[in-house]
Design an enzyme around this catalytic site. Structure first.
Site, PDB file in Angstrom:
ATOM      1  N   GLU A  46      37.277  45.166  43.415  1.00  0.00           N
ATOM      2  CA  GLU A  46      36.266  44.185  43.542  1.00  0.00           C
ATOM      3  C   GLU A  46      37.080  42.783  43.138  1.00  0.00           C
ATOM      4  OE1 GLU A  46      33.399  44.284  44.365  1.00  0.00           O
ATOM      5  OE2 GLU A  46      33.120  46.608  44.338  1.00  0.00           O
ATOM      6  N   CYS A 102      33.036  35.955  39.592  1.00  0.00           N
ATOM      7  CA  CYS A 102      33.651  36.005  41.225  1.00  0.00           C
ATOM      8  C   CYS A 102      32.663  35.726  42.262  1.00  0.00           C
ATOM      9  CB  CYS A 102      33.922  37.600  41.322  1.00  0.00           C
ATOM     10  SG  CYS A 102      32.675  38.610  40.726  1.00  0.00           S
TER      11      CYS A 102
HETATM   12  P1  NAD Z   1      43.483  39.691  36.623  1.00  0.00           P
HETATM   13  O1  NAD Z   1      43.671  40.093  37.940  1.00  0.00           O
HETATM   14  O2  NAD Z   1      44.587  39.025  36.026  1.00  0.00           O
HETATM   15  O3  NAD Z   1      43.488  40.919  35.821  1.00  0.00           O
HETATM   16  C1  NAD Z   1      42.454  41.929  35.739  1.00  0.00           C
HETATM   17  C2  NAD Z   1      42.992  43.076  35.005  1.00  0.00           C
HETATM   18  O4  NAD Z   1      44.212  43.566  35.712  1.00  0.00           O
HETATM   19  C3  NAD Z   1      43.185  42.992  33.588  1.00  0.00           C
HETATM   20  O5  NAD Z   1      42.902  44.110  32.910  1.00  0.00           O
HETATM   21  C4  NAD Z   1      44.771  43.018  33.717  1.00  0.00           C
HETATM   22  O6  NAD Z   1      45.370  43.406  32.485  1.00  0.00           O
HETATM   23  C5  NAD Z   1      45.253  43.789  34.697  1.00  0.00           C
HETATM   24  N1  NAD Z   1      46.316  43.811  35.405  1.00  0.00           N
HETATM   25  C6  NAD Z   1      47.277  42.719  35.530  1.00  0.00           C
HETATM   26  N2  NAD Z   1      48.308  42.903  36.203  1.00  0.00           N
HETATM   27  C7  NAD Z   1      48.431  44.237  36.660  1.00  0.00           C
HETATM   28  C8  NAD Z   1      49.223  45.135  36.913  1.00  0.00           C
HETATM   29  N3  NAD Z   1      50.243  44.807  37.462  1.00  0.00           N
HETATM   30  N4  NAD Z   1      48.972  46.401  37.287  1.00  0.00           N
HETATM   31  C9  NAD Z   1      47.706  46.752  36.931  1.00  0.00           C
HETATM   32  N5  NAD Z   1      46.714  45.944  36.279  1.00  0.00           N
HETATM   33  C10 NAD Z   1      47.213  44.864  35.877  1.00  0.00           C
HETATM   34  O7  NAD Z   1      42.033  38.916  36.613  1.00  0.00           O
HETATM   35  P2  NAD Z   1      41.370  38.113  35.329  1.00  0.00           P
HETATM   36  O8  NAD Z   1      42.019  36.932  35.300  1.00  0.00           O
HETATM   37  O9  NAD Z   1      41.233  38.925  34.104  1.00  0.00           O
HETATM   38  O10 NAD Z   1      39.852  37.883  35.998  1.00  0.00           O
HETATM   39  C11 NAD Z   1      39.640  36.972  36.846  1.00  0.00           C
HETATM   40  C12 NAD Z   1      39.710  37.296  38.378  1.00  0.00           C
HETATM   41  O11 NAD Z   1      38.889  38.502  38.325  1.00  0.00           O
HETATM   42  C13 NAD Z   1      39.275  36.445  39.383  1.00  0.00           C
HETATM   43  O12 NAD Z   1      39.952  36.311  40.451  1.00  0.00           O
HETATM   44  C14 NAD Z   1      37.737  36.948  39.854  1.00  0.00           C
HETATM   45  O13 NAD Z   1      37.557  36.708  40.998  1.00  0.00           O
HETATM   46  C15 NAD Z   1      38.040  38.385  39.565  1.00  0.00           C
HETATM   47  N6  NAD Z   1      36.732  38.834  39.510  1.00  0.00           N
HETATM   48  C16 NAD Z   1      36.204  39.791  40.583  1.00  0.00           C
HETATM   49  C17 NAD Z   1      35.074  40.494  40.373  1.00  0.00           C
HETATM   50  C18 NAD Z   1      34.368  41.056  41.592  1.00  0.00           C
HETATM   51  O14 NAD Z   1      33.383  41.736  41.258  1.00  0.00           O
HETATM   52  N7  NAD Z   1      34.699  40.923  42.784  1.00  0.00           N
HETATM   53  C19 NAD Z   1      34.445  40.338  39.246  1.00  0.00           C
HETATM   54  C20 NAD Z   1      34.866  39.711  38.067  1.00  0.00           C
HETATM   55  C21 NAD Z   1      36.056  38.820  38.263  1.00  0.00           C
END
Ligand code: NAD
Length: 493
Positions: free
Chosen positions: A266, A300
């Site tokens: 997502e 998002c």
């Molecule tokens: P992010 O992608 O930076 O982090 C999300 C998660 O991934 C965190 O727990 C982070 O620690 C982890 N992560 C980071 N690097 C990783 C790696 N190399 N391997 C595995 N896990 C890793 O996102 P964010 O800044 O926490 O949240 C904002 C983003 O999330 C925005 O782009 C937003 O659009 C998206 N989002 C999408 C939805 C949806 O349902 N489509 C909902 C909410 C947020």
């Protein structure tokens, strides 16, 4: 559910930050049914988004903690995967009651930890109960043994699921994913964002109280490239359910392919909101602003591109200015605040950069702009900002900003609106307003997005949610969401 009505309703909030002078310590993770001290020793500062003061520290888990949690989930899967539908419904009902009872605590900690508005966070807490309810209904009616052709098809739990969550609306995502995993008979390891440890602590307490067998649910706080990377790599995990940015989603998908893990991703969005020329602008424009500023723009599915008929641009601009002037940007705990603080200084700077980019690209700044609103200099507050007369090719129209910044893009006719709406790498959500339902449907059916809302900001806990294109892979919620946690086995005789 009409979210708009909720957002506009004033609510009483009793939070008082000033009483909390004691530094918090999040020093446990949840493995195999127990709150344990992590093997990891790295610490993470808890910083208030409204004051930028340190409020405490979290101890982060490491690779060993992650492996321990995965081992516990693997062991628990042996028996949990064999539980009956009735047993799983029983656990979900217990969970629903506990989360319902702790609704206020869950809301308060969201507001405090990431600066989400009380309005928005209350709605998220209510949706958690609604989402569990919906999954109970889906499970009750679901056939795990089906007949396809001449064969029996057994839909069995996919295995141990690794759940990786972002910081915005953290517990909402945890509940949706875990309710589905429990319904499917999967066991899980959850890695929340390192910026959501306080919310996670409370959620882990709720799951603990629900009395699930030990090892079914495990929570490991930690960094993405440590805990998240181990989950992606570890061959005892069968599936990753990820919510977060498209950039990290791609890293996870690439890593997961080595062990051929299933993935549900997502990801990000830049959702269009098409106002058709027959829509009532006095209703559609204020709704559009609330849809853009959902979760202070840190959502998002926020409707961050507003597409309006060229001939009505002037009228739209006038309404927008009037509405935004009356929107409260401020302390997220106040019931009438629409835009709270950004989660971190980094996120604040990111949004400022995009406002600067918009000005350099030649978009017209209608309201808001650079800098902090007067009197809110200590927190990570961004002015509610609207650019108008924006071209869809501009970076502010193409890239996810994740803050309270809306771009207004004029279009010539219906076909032009549809092609602008689809001219994006994303495809998570879309919104259409029209006085004629048939017309709205006609446009909605031509927009490439996983969810299209007509005349409002809507949520349906049984309808699939997920993205076209770079907004993701797979779907959550409802029957399609449940099937993502199952493997099909056909037995032919
Ligand atoms: P992010 O992608 O930076 O982090 C999300 C998660 O991934 C965190 O727990 C982070 O620690 C982890 N992560 C980071 N690097 C990783 C790696 N190399 N391997 C595995 N896990 C890793 O996102 P964010 O800044 O926490 O949240 C904002 C983003 O999330 C925005 O782009 C937003 O659009 C998206 N989002 C999408 C939805 C949806 O349902 N489509 C909902 C909410 C947020």
């Amino acid at each position: 559910m009409k979210v708009m009505t909720f957002l506009l309703t004033g609510l009483k909030n009793n939070l008082d930050y000033n009483k909390k002078n004691i530094l918090k310590s999040i020093n446990k993770i949840y493995i195999n049914g127990e709150f344990v001290t992590p093997h990891g020793t790295a610490t993470f500062d808890l910083i208030s988004p409204v004051s930028n003061q340190k409020t405490g520290e979290a101890i982060l888990g490491d690779q060993v903690d992650t492996q321990n949690a995965i081992a516990a989930a693997k062991e628990a899967f042996k028996t949990f995967s064999k539980t009956t539908k009735e047993e799983r419904i029983g656990y979900l009902e217990k969970l629903r009651a506990i989360i319902g009872r702790r609704e206020k605590d869950l809301t308060d900690i969201m507001v405090e930890e990431y600066g989400g508005t009380f309005q928005f966070c209350s709605m998220v807490s209510q949706n958690m109960v609604q989402d569990i309810n919906a999954m109970i209904d889906v499970l009750r009616d679901f056939d795990f043994v089906q007949t396809h052709g001449n064969s029996k098809v057994f839909l069995q739990p996919a295995g141990v699921v690794g759940i990786i969550i972002p910081w915005n609306m953290s517990n909402g995502f945890i509940v949706t994913k875990l309710a589905t995993a429990i319904a499917a008979g999967c066991t899980v390891v959850v890695k929340p964002s390192e910026m959501s440890t306080q919310q996670t602590q409370l959620m882990a307490e709720c799951f603990h109280e629900a009395g699930l067998p030990k090892g079914v649910i495990n929570f490991v706080n930690g960094l993405g490239d440590v805990v998240g990377a181990e989950m992606t790599r570890n061959t005892d995990i069968s599936k990753i359910a990820f919510t977060g940015s498209t950039a990290v989603g791609k890293i996870i998908a690439k890593g997961a392919v080595d062990s051929m893990k299933r993935v549900t991703l997502e990801l990000g969005g830049k959702s269009p909101n098409v106002i058709l020329d027959d829509a009532n602008l006095q209703e559609a424009v204020p709704t559009a602003i609330f849809a853009a500023f959902l979760n202070s723009g840190q959502a998002c599915a926020a409707a961050t591109r507003l597409l309006v008929p060229q001939s009505k641009l002037g009228e739209v601009n006038t309404i927008v200015r009037a509405v935004v002037q009356n929107i409260k940007v401020g302390n997220p705990q106040d019931a009438d605040t629409v835009v709270g603080s950004m989660i971190s200084k980094k996120q604040y700077e990111r949004v400022q950069d995009y406002i600067r980019i918009g000005q350099e690209e030649g978009a017209t700044l209608l309201i808001g702009g650079l800098g902090k609103p007067l009197g809110l200099e200590d927190g990570n507050y961004v002015k509610a900002t609207i650019f108008t007369n924006v071209k869809n090719s501009m970076r502010i129209a193409q890239e996810e900003i994740f803050g309270p910044v809306l771009v207004i893009i004029p279009y010539k006719d219906e076909q032009d609106a549809i092609s602008i709406a689809n001219d994006t790498v994303y495809g998570l959500a879309a919104y259409v307003s029209s006085a004629t339902k048939e017309r709205a449907y006609r446009v909605a059916s031509q927009i490439d997005a996983g969810r299209v809302c007509i005349n409002g900001i809507l949520h349906d806990s049984k309808a699939p949610f997920g993205g076209f294109k770079q907004s993701g892979v797979g779907r959550e919620y409802g029957i399609l969401g449940l099937e993502e946690y199952l493997e099909a086995k056909a037995i032919l005789e």
